[in-house]
Design a protein around this motif. Structure first.
Motif, mmCIF file in Angstrom:
data_model
loop_
_atom_site.group_PDB
_atom_site.id
_atom_site.type_symbol
_atom_site.label_atom_id
_atom_site.label_comp_id
_atom_site.label_asym_id
_atom_site.label_seq_id
_atom_site.Cartn_x
_atom_site.Cartn_y
_atom_site.Cartn_z
ATOM 1 N N THR A 40 0.821 -1.213 0.000
ATOM 2 C CA THR A 40 0.000 0.000 0.000
ATOM 3 C C THR A 40 0.853 1.261 0.000
ATOM 4 O O THR A 40 0.598 2.200 -0.759
ATOM 5 C CB THR A 40 -0.935 0.004 1.227
ATOM 6 N N ALA A 41 1.887 1.302 0.843
ATOM 7 C CA ALA A 41 2.742 2.491 0.917
ATOM 8 C C ALA A 41 3.462 2.730 -0.407
ATOM 9 O O ALA A 41 3.614 3.880 -0.846
ATOM 10 C CB ALA A 41 3.755 2.343 2.053
ATOM 11 N N ASP A 42 3.914 1.649 -1.068
ATOM 12 C CA ASP A 42 4.589 1.804 -2.365
ATOM 13 C C ASP A 42 3.615 2.322 -3.422
ATOM 14 O O ASP A 42 3.994 3.123 -4.278
ATOM 15 C CB ASP A 42 5.181 0.460 -2.809
ATOM 16 N N VAL A 43 2.364 1.861 -3.374
ATOM 17 C CA VAL A 43 1.354 2.342 -4.315
ATOM 18 C C VAL A 43 1.096 3.834 -4.086
ATOM 19 O O VAL A 43 0.956 4.606 -5.043
ATOM 20 C CB VAL A 43 0.048 1.534 -4.174
ATOM 21 N N GLU A 44 1.036 4.259 -2.821
ATOM 22 C CA GLU A 44 0.835 5.679 -2.516
ATOM 23 C C GLU A 44 1.952 6.518 -3.118
ATOM 24 O O GLU A 44 1.710 7.572 -3.715
ATOM 25 C CB GLU A 44 0.782 5.888 -1.008
ATOM 26 N N ARG A 45 3.201 6.066 -2.948
ATOM 27 C CA ARG A 45 4.335 6.823 -3.507
ATOM 28 C C ARG A 45 4.270 6.878 -5.033
ATOM 29 O O ARG A 45 4.605 7.904 -5.638
ATOM 30 C CB ARG A 45 5.653 6.199 -3.048
ATOM 31 N N LEU A 46 3.838 5.776 -5.650
ATOM 32 C CA LEU A 46 3.704 5.766 -7.113
ATOM 33 C C LEU A 46 2.658 6.772 -7.555
ATOM 34 O O LEU A 46 2.836 7.470 -8.560
ATOM 35 C CB LEU A 46 3.314 4.355 -7.584
ATOM 36 N N ARG A 47 1.554 6.886 -6.806
ATOM 37 C CA ARG A 47 0.470 7.792 -7.183
ATOM 38 C C ARG A 47 0.863 9.252 -7.031
ATOM 39 O O ARG A 47 0.207 10.144 -7.574
ATOM 40 C CB ARG A 47 -0.776 7.485 -6.350
ATOM 41 N N GLU A 48 1.912 9.534 -6.253
ATOM 42 C CA GLU A 48 2.378 10.910 -6.114
ATOM 43 C C GLU A 48 3.069 11.399 -7.388
ATOM 44 O O GLU A 48 3.223 12.599 -7.579
ATOM 45 C CB GLU A 48 3.343 11.021 -4.937
ATOM 46 N N ARG A 49 3.481 10.461 -8.246
ATOM 47 C CA ARG A 49 4.191 10.819 -9.466
ATOM 48 C C ARG A 49 3.207 10.987 -10.622
ATOM 49 O O ARG A 49 2.176 10.317 -10.658
ATOM 50 C CB ARG A 49 5.221 9.736 -9.800
#
Length: 552
Positions: free
Chosen positions: A193-202
């Motif tokens: 989940t945390a990695d997906v959140e970081r991806l969505r910031e881009r």
């Protein structure tokens, strides 16, 4: 599979023999390259089978060969082919020993096998592998398309997981796991989940490779064509994807983009239908509204719904404390609220909180299989959501997170949201008024969200906190306060006591500790000073509210 050293050794026409590195023959060969340079490393990319005749090498010098072989292995050369019978009758023992020490495969090339034959064999094997990959990719694309049409994202993920010999997971716009394949991959997907959140910031499209576990290599890809990703795809495998697997992955991304990203024309058409349904409901034509809603919004009108009015507002001035009752912790401790907090931050940066509210509501409704109607209405956005449904709950959680970010002073743009009471198509116009009234109260109170039930069940007194109301009250009571300031009586306290006792002289006089005739005199003075009659119920109401608004 791409050609390997073993496949070249087993090639009947080449007749290669292994002189060293027997344990590393399963290494893939990216190309076959001929070089007689004493140091060909600057021209290597890695993965090559280097072919030499040792024209410029002292192949019988052990130390020289060790340095030579070590440089080749360090550059990623996967094997060395030595032409026998050109400069040396056999492969020099020094070269064989150096290759064995380094673990570099060494192949003896017989005199009747030209280097060009080896290059052609490598090239033909690479081309065949690419053809197989393309053919397999087209077959995978057909199967993925079939499953996407017939079974939706779940079927597509199942085919993709089989194609890559791993697992796949789909996340929605809020970062929640929507579907996985196989089913056991749910726990692995949740850990990302945390990695997906970081991806969505881009900015989309974006991708990343993360470690999913001891035997997991996970690729994350954003899904969507807009600034904010509509979804994310995770693919976990034991090793890096090959060409065929990469084709399948790209096909899946394209299909998921088509299924999750609606065209602008379709979205505009849905908005026009939604606006027409709303106009008919507000005009008191529920039957016509149902006919227009059809399958798109019909289910929404069959159940109790809530009307939601939302509007962007400027944040309070710097240094102004958050309103009483705001809880910075609200529901932000929950997993969903933490995901929404990231969305709130994105909204603050883009200055478009209404779009974030729409995304949050639509994503929650999609996961729950609910209908939701979103209609721009002037500077506001109006939503029809199922009462007690996922979209309504998502709006509430979003508002709680906004309250928390406001309390922390991290919100740049804010929302005010008004909820109507549960309603149906016949009472839609009343529900719309309730939502607007709740929104107005939210704005006055400095709250993000107010529900109509809270307004109806609460007190009218908080509404008196408006500056204009206080100014009116101060003006109405100023003459009485000026009189009291001269020490000629206590008219304000007497008026409050008399009004609180509903004009009962004996009870009010007892509260003040004065004779009832004294109180009667004071009330006559109040009428004389104000020029108003206390027999008028409107005057008594205004004076009572003025006393409450000023704390007098």
């Amino acid at each position: 599979m791409p050609p390997t050293l073993a496949s070249l050794v087993h090639h009947s026409a080449l007749k290669l023999t292994v002189r060293a590195g027997e344990d590393h023959l399963d290494t893939a060969v990216r190309w076959a390259h001929v070089s007689e340079l004493a140091d060909p490393v600057p021209y290597m990319e890695g993965g090559e089978l280097l072919l030499i005749t040792a024209l410029k090498l002292d192949a019988e010098d052990l130390e020289a060969m060790r340095r030579y072989v070590k440089r080749l292995a360090g550059a990623g050369v996967v094997g060395l082919g030595f032409a026998v019978g050109v400069n040396y009758d056999d492969v020099p023992e020094a070269l064989v020993r150096a290759a064995k020490d380094e673990g570099l495969p060494l192949l003896a090339v017989p005199p009747r096998t030209p280097f060009i034959a080896i290059s052609k064999a490598v090239s033909a094997a690479i081309a065949a592998d690419q053809y197989r990959a393309v053919t397999s990719g087209f077959a995978a694309q057909r199967e993925l398309t079939k499953q996407a049409l017939n079974e939706g994202p779940e079927g597509l993920l199942a085919v993709l997981a089989a194609q890559v010999d791993g697992w796949a997971a789909l996340y929605d716009a809020s970062g929640a796991v929507v579907a996985t394949a196989p089913e056991w991959a749910g726990r692995r997907a949740a850990r990302l989940t945390a990695d997906v959140e970081r991806l969505r910031e881009r900015p989309a499209p974006a991708s990343a490779v993360v470690a999913g576990g001891a035997d997991d290599r996970v690729e994350l890809h954003s899904i969507g064509t807009g600034r904010r990703a509509r979804a994310a795809l995770a693919v976990g495998t034991a090793a890096a994807l090959g060409t065929a697997e990469r084709y399948a992955l790209h096909s899946a991304i394209a299909l998921l983009t088509l299924t999750t990203e609606r065209s602008s024309a379709l979205y505009a058409a849905e908005q026009r239908i939604g606006a027409a349904v709303l106009r008919m409901l507000l005009a008191g034509e529920p039957d016509h509204a149902r006919a227009v809603a059809g399958d798109l919004y019909g289910a929404l009108l069959d159940a109790p719904f809530r009307m939601v009015a939302a509007e962007a507002v400027a944040p309070p001035p710097t240094g102004v404390a958050a309103p009483a009752g705001t809880s910075a912790g609200a529901s932000a401790g929950t997993g969903t609220a933490l995901l929404l907090a990231e969305a709130v931050t994105g909204a603050g940066a883009s200055g478009d909180p209404l779009s974030v509210l729409t995304d949050v509501a639509e994503s929650a409704a999609a996961r729950a299989g609910e209908a939701v109607l979103v209609v721009p209405h002037g500077e506001r956005t109006v939503l029809l959501v199922v009462d007690g449904g996922a979209a309504a709950e998502a709006c509430v959680q979003y508002a709680e997170v906004l309250e928390a970010t406001r309390a922390e002073g991290s919100a740049d743009d804010e929302l005010v949201i008004g909820f109507s009471a549960p309603s149906g198509p016949i009472a839609a116009a009343t529900a719309f008024k309730q939502a607007e009234q709740a929104l107005s109260v939210a704005r006055r109170r400095g709250r993000v969200l107010v529900e109509h039930e809270d307004v109806a069940a609460g007190s009218v007194l908080p509404l008196l906190g408006d500056d204009a109301v206080r100014a009116f009250a101060d003006g109405l009571l100023r003459a009485l306060r000026d009189h009291d300031a001269t020490g000629r009586g206590d008219l304000v306290a007497s008026l409050r006591a008399w009004l609180s006792r509903h004009g009962q002289w004996d009870a009010a006089a007892a509260d003040l500790g004065v004779h009832r005739h004294t109180l009667r005199y004071r009330m006559r003075r109040v009428e004389e000073i104000l020029g108003r009659s206390l027999d008028d119920p409107d005057v008594r109401m205004e004076l009572w509210l003025a006393l409450k608004a000023t704390g007098g």
